[in-house]
Design a protein around this motif. Structure first.
Motif, short mmCIF file in Angstrom:
data_model
loop_
_atom_site.label_atom_id
_atom_site.label_comp_id
_atom_site.label_asym_id
_atom_site.label_seq_id
_atom_site.Cartn_x
_atom_site.Cartn_y
_atom_site.Cartn_z
N TRP A 60 0.81 -1.22 0.00
CA TRP A 60 0.00 0.00 0.00
C TRP A 60 0.84 1.26 0.00
O TRP A 60 0.48 2.24 -0.66
N SER A 61 1.94 1.27 0.72
CA SER A 61 2.79 2.47 0.74
C SER A 61 3.32 2.78 -0.66
O SER A 61 3.30 3.93 -1.11
N LEU A 62 3.77 1.75 -1.35
CA LEU A 62 4.29 1.98 -2.71
C LEU A 62 3.19 2.43 -3.66
O LEU A 62 3.43 3.27 -4.54
N LEU A 63 1.97 1.90 -3.50
CA LEU A 63 0.88 2.33 -4.37
C LEU A 63 0.45 3.76 -4.06
O LEU A 63 0.09 4.52 -4.97
N VAL A 64 0.50 4.18 -2.80
CA VAL A 64 0.21 5.57 -2.45
C VAL A 64 1.26 6.48 -3.09
O VAL A 64 0.92 7.50 -3.69
N ILE A 65 2.53 6.11 -2.98
CA ILE A 65 3.60 6.89 -3.60
C ILE A 65 3.39 6.95 -5.12
O ILE A 65 3.48 8.01 -5.74
N ARG A 66 3.11 5.80 -5.73
CA ARG A 66 2.86 5.74 -7.18
C ARG A 66 1.74 6.70 -7.57
O ARG A 66 1.87 7.48 -8.51
N ASP A 67 0.64 6.66 -6.82
CA ASP A 67 -0.50 7.50 -7.17
C ASP A 67 -0.23 8.97 -6.91
O ASP A 67 -0.72 9.83 -7.65
N ALA A 68 0.54 9.28 -5.89
CA ALA A 68 0.93 10.68 -5.66
C ALA A 68 1.76 11.19 -6.84
O ALA A 68 1.61 12.34 -7.27
N MET A 69 2.61 10.33 -7.38
CA MET A 69 3.40 10.71 -8.56
C MET A 69 2.51 10.91 -9.78
O MET A 69 2.86 11.64 -10.69
N ASP A 70 1.36 10.27 -9.76
CA ASP A 70 0.43 10.34 -10.89
C ASP A 70 -0.69 11.36 -10.65
O ASP A 70 -1.68 11.36 -11.36
N GLY A 71 -0.55 12.19 -9.64
CA GLY A 71 -1.48 13.30 -9.45
C GLY A 71 -2.49 13.17 -8.33
O GLY A 71 -3.25 14.11 -8.09
#
Length: 150
Positions: free
Chosen positions: A29-40
């Motif tokens: 989940w942490s990596l997916l939150v980071i991924r999504d933050a990078m995607d806006g």
């Protein structure tokens, strides 16, 4: 901004940067939150909608990522709620996310199976990331080694 992470975490392997990093962002989940933050993604709702994560888990991950300086809370223009944005430390995870994505493209999909693709501003696919030595030689696990801390 510098964070004293050593004071707040019981490290899995105190002298290993890989172990420390996975202690901070090594769960799904942490990596997916980071991924999504990078995607806006900026709001709690954005993250929840994009990931499908349960509210309590998302709350925990946002708290953890904020406490360790990877994401910062900022006021929305309306002033009525908080938004999240990547800090410089969070932005520095971009090559990690790209490497995970590229590994997944090679190994997590069947040949011909449809998946998302990361592209640059020109809509061309992002080239494969390959670590290089100072002389331009590609680095692999076969031609590198870890020098242990004393």
């Amino acid at each position: 901004m510098t964070y004293d992470m050593a004071a707040s975490i019981a490290w899995t392997d105190p002298s290993c940067p890989v172990a420390r990093t996975t202690d901070l962002v090594g769960d799904r989940w942490s990596l997916l939150v980071i991924r999504d933050a990078m995607d806006g993604a900026r709001s709690f709702t954005d993250f929840q909608r994009r990931t499908g994560i349960a509210r309590n888990i998302l709350t925990d991950r946002l708290r953890k990522l904020t406490a360790h300086g990877l994401i910062a809370q900022v006021d929305a223009q309306s002033g009525k709620r908080k938004l999240y944005e990547l800090t410089d430390a969070g932005k520095d995870l971009f090559p990690v996310i790209v490497s995970l994505r590229q590994w997944g493209e090679r190994h997590a999909f069947a040949a011909g199976e449809d998946h998302s693709v990361l592209v640059g501003d020109n809509y061309a696919r992002v080239p494969e990331l390959v670590p290089m030595s100072a002389d331009g030689t590609p680095l692999t696990s076969e031609n590198t080694r870890v020098r242990r801390a004393h």
